[in-house]
Design a protein around this motif. Structure first.
Motif, PDB file in Angstrom:
ATOM      1  N   THR A  41       0.832  -1.200   0.000  1.00 25.52           N
ATOM      2  CA  THR A  41       0.000   0.000   0.000  1.00 25.52           C
ATOM      3  C   THR A  41       0.869   1.253   0.000  1.00 25.52           C
ATOM      4  OG1 THR A  41      -1.773  -1.150   1.152  1.00 25.52           O
ATOM      5  CG2 THR A  41      -1.803   1.256   1.249  1.00 25.52           C
ATOM      6  N   HIS A  42       1.912   1.252   0.804  1.00 20.34           N
ATOM      7  CA  HIS A  42       2.819   2.399   0.885  1.00 20.34           C
ATOM      8  C   HIS A  42       3.530   2.636  -0.448  1.00 20.34           C
ATOM      9  CE1 HIS A  42       5.385   5.346   2.773  1.00 20.34           C
ATOM     10  NE2 HIS A  42       6.475   4.679   2.415  1.00 20.34           N
ATOM     11  N   LEU A  43       4.013   1.569  -1.059  1.00 21.83           N
ATOM     12  CA  LEU A  43       4.781   1.707  -2.297  1.00 21.83           C
ATOM     13  C   LEU A  43       3.924   2.084  -3.502  1.00 21.83           C
ATOM     14  CD1 LEU A  43       7.356  -1.188  -1.908  1.00 21.83           C
ATOM     15  CD2 LEU A  43       7.792   1.268  -1.771  1.00 21.83           C
ATOM     16  N   ARG A  44       2.611   2.017  -3.376  1.00 23.47           N
ATOM     17  CA  ARG A  44       1.752   2.477  -4.475  1.00 23.47           C
ATOM     18  C   ARG A  44       1.899   3.976  -4.716  1.00 23.47           C
ATOM     19  NH1 ARG A  44      -3.386  -1.139  -2.984  1.00 23.47           N
ATOM     20  NH2 ARG A  44      -2.768  -2.961  -4.187  1.00 23.47           N
ATOM     21  N   ARG A  45       2.430   4.679  -3.732  1.00 23.67           N
ATOM     22  CA  ARG A  45       2.612   6.134  -3.844  1.00 23.67           C
ATOM     23  C   ARG A  45       4.000   6.513  -4.339  1.00 23.67           C
ATOM     24  NH1 ARG A  45       1.727   6.902   1.875  1.00 23.67           N
ATOM     25  NH2 ARG A  45       3.269   8.519   1.557  1.00 23.67           N
ATOM     26  N   ILE A  46       4.756   5.547  -4.813  1.00 25.30           N
ATOM     27  CA  ILE A  46       6.129   5.825  -5.251  1.00 25.30           C
ATOM     28  C   ILE A  46       6.093   6.820  -6.419  1.00 25.30           C
ATOM     29  CG2 ILE A  46       6.307   3.898  -6.876  1.00 25.30           C
ATOM     30  CD1 ILE A  46       9.149   3.442  -5.824  1.00 25.30           C
ATOM     31  N   PRO A  47       6.857   7.901  -6.317  1.00 28.14           N
ATOM     32  CA  PRO A  47       6.810   8.922  -7.367  1.00 28.14           C
ATOM     33  C   PRO A  47       7.667   8.549  -8.573  1.00 28.14           C
ATOM     34  CG  PRO A  47       8.348   9.584  -5.686  1.00 28.14           C
ATOM     35  CD  PRO A  47       7.714   8.292  -5.204  1.00 28.14           C
ATOM     36  N   ASN A  48       7.336   9.115  -9.705  1.00 27.59           N
ATOM     37  CA  ASN A  48       8.124   8.954 -10.918  1.00 27.59           C
ATOM     38  C   ASN A  48       8.941  10.226 -11.094  1.00 27.59           C
ATOM     39  OD1 ASN A  48       9.162   8.690 -13.507  1.00 27.59           O
ATOM     40  ND2 ASN A  48       7.325   7.703 -14.296  1.00 27.59           N
ATOM     41  N   LEU A  49      10.242  10.133 -10.872  1.00 26.53           N
ATOM     42  CA  LEU A  49      11.118  11.294 -10.994  1.00 26.53           C
ATOM     43  C   LEU A  49      11.733  11.429 -12.375  1.00 26.53           C
ATOM     44  CD1 LEU A  49      13.105  11.206  -7.621  1.00 26.53           C
ATOM     45  CD2 LEU A  49      10.989  12.425  -8.150  1.00 26.53           C
ATOM     46  N   GLY A  50      11.675  10.388 -13.173  1.00 26.26           N
ATOM     47  CA  GLY A  50      12.352  10.445 -14.466  1.00 26.26           C
ATOM     48  C   GLY A  50      13.828  10.713 -14.234  1.00 26.26           C
ATOM     49  N   ASP A  51      14.378  11.712 -14.930  1.00 25.38           N
ATOM     50  CA  ASP A  51      15.793  12.072 -14.786  1.00 25.38           C
ATOM     51  C   ASP A  51      16.031  13.110 -13.695  1.00 25.38           C
ATOM     52  OD1 ASP A  51      16.552  10.357 -16.833  1.00 25.38           O
ATOM     53  OD2 ASP A  51      16.275  11.877 -18.380  1.00 25.38           O
ATOM     54  N   HIS A  52      14.977  13.560 -13.023  1.00 26.12           N
ATOM     55  CA  HIS A  52      15.108  14.580 -11.964  1.00 26.12           C
ATOM     56  C   HIS A  52      15.805  13.996 -10.736  1.00 26.12           C
ATOM     57  CE1 HIS A  52      14.220  17.840  -9.261  1.00 26.12           C
ATOM     58  NE2 HIS A  52      13.496  17.058  -8.485  1.00 26.12           N
ATOM     59  N   ARG A  53      16.758  14.722 -10.193  1.00 25.16           N
ATOM     60  CA  ARG A  53      17.446  14.317  -8.968  1.00 25.16           C
ATOM     61  C   ARG A  53      17.268  15.436  -7.947  1.00 25.16           C
ATOM     62  NH1 ARG A  53      16.586  10.751 -11.335  1.00 25.16           N
ATOM     63  NH2 ARG A  53      17.915   9.215 -12.310  1.00 25.16           N
ATOM     64  N   PRO A  54      16.389  15.239  -6.975  1.00 24.67           N
ATOM     65  CA  PRO A  54      16.137  16.298  -5.994  1.00 24.67           C
ATOM     66  C   PRO A  54      17.358  16.583  -5.128  1.00 24.67           C
ATOM     67  CG  PRO A  54      14.951  14.293  -5.402  1.00 24.67           C
ATOM     68  CD  PRO A  54      15.601  14.041  -6.725  1.00 24.67           C
ATOM     69  N   ALA A  55      17.502  17.853  -4.737  1.00 26.54           N
ATOM     70  CA  ALA A  55      18.600  18.248  -3.852  1.00 26.54           C
ATOM     71  C   ALA A  55      18.432  17.550  -2.514  1.00 26.54           C
ATOM     72  CB  ALA A  55      18.585  19.767  -3.666  1.00 26.54           C
ATOM     73  N   GLY A  56      19.541  17.172  -1.913  1.00 26.62           N
ATOM     74  CA  GLY A  56      19.510  16.527  -0.612  1.00 26.62           C
ATOM     75  C   GLY A  56      19.383  15.019  -0.674  1.00 26.62           C
ATOM     76  N   TRP A  57      19.446  14.455  -1.871  1.00 27.17           N
ATOM     77  CA  TRP A  57      19.314  13.003  -2.054  1.00 27.17           C
ATOM     78  C   TRP A  57      20.415  12.513  -2.983  1.00 27.17           C
ATOM     79  CZ3 TRP A  57      15.600  10.119   0.402  1.00 27.17           C
ATOM     80  CH2 TRP A  57      14.572  10.835   1.024  1.00 27.17           C
ATOM     81  N   THR A  58      20.959  11.349  -2.673  1.00 31.26           N
ATOM     82  CA  THR A  58      21.962  10.697  -3.512  1.00 31.26           C
ATOM     83  C   THR A  58      21.418   9.347  -3.953  1.00 31.26           C
ATOM     84  OG1 THR A  58      23.741  11.729  -2.263  1.00 31.26           O
ATOM     85  CG2 THR A  58      24.321   9.822  -3.605  1.00 31.26           C
ATOM     86  N   ARG A  59      21.508   9.095  -5.247  1.00 28.32           N
ATOM     87  CA  ARG A  59      21.014   7.819  -5.749  1.00 28.32           C
ATOM     88  C   ARG A  59      22.053   6.744  -5.544  1.00 28.32           C
ATOM     89  NH1 ARG A  59      20.022   6.907 -11.882  1.00 28.32           N
ATOM     90  NH2 ARG A  59      21.828   5.597 -11.738  1.00 28.32           N
ATOM     91  N   GLY A  60      21.585   5.599  -5.057  1.00 27.34           N
ATOM     92  CA  GLY A  60      22.443   4.434  -4.891  1.00 27.34           C
ATOM     93  C   GLY A  60      22.187   3.465  -6.027  1.00 27.34           C
ATOM     94  N   ARG A  61      21.766   2.287  -5.669  1.00 30.92           N
ATOM     95  CA  ARG A  61      21.550   1.255  -6.681  1.00 30.92           C
ATOM     96  C   ARG A  61      20.239   1.470  -7.438  1.00 30.92           C
ATOM     97  NH1 ARG A  61      19.592  -4.082  -3.440  1.00 30.92           N
ATOM     98  NH2 ARG A  61      18.186  -3.010  -2.026  1.00 30.92           N
TER      99      ARG A  61
END
Length: 128
Positions: A41-61
């Protein structure tokens, strides 16, 4: 099936919309992992960022998930159930590329701001 050029264009468009809406990765908390139903239920709200990388976040795997649940895994593609077992408490998740095999990014906070994924709330008109 979409061409690579079309997929790239759609990701760019999604990134622009995600930036305008100030979307952030969806953070999984310990209580979300307590039950499979709650996590789904929680993961149904997962956003689609496309190529956007928000400030304050680092992508891992990046996790590649069989979005249509056809049961064909292998070659690095996870079933949805396998994806649920890979999700880590405290990490944020966002779709990087949609499609039959969705690419889901795992993000870590680099700043001190604690926030869940959200969209800007537009003013609601009162209905009478």
């Amino acid at each position: 099936m979409l061409s690579l050029i079309m997929l790239h264009a759609l990701n760019q468009q999604q990134a622009q919309q995600a930036a305008a809406d100030q979307l952030l990765p969806l953070v999984v908390e310990a209580e979300d992992k307590k039950s499979g139903d709650r996590l789904v239920t929680h993961l149904r709200r997962i956003p689609n960022l496309g190529d956007h990388r928000p400030a304050g976040w680092t992508r891992g795997r990046t996790l590649v998930v069989d979005a249509f649940c056809l049961g064909r895994q292998g070659g690095g593609v996870l079933s949805f159930v396998q994806f649920l077992t890979e999700v880590q408490v405290g990490c944020g998740y966002a779709i990087l590329q949609g499609g039959r095999h969705s690419h889901v990014g795992e993000f870590a906070r680099t700043g001190t701001r604690k926030a869940r994924a959200h969209r800007k709330v537009k003013a609601q008109k009162e209905v009478r």
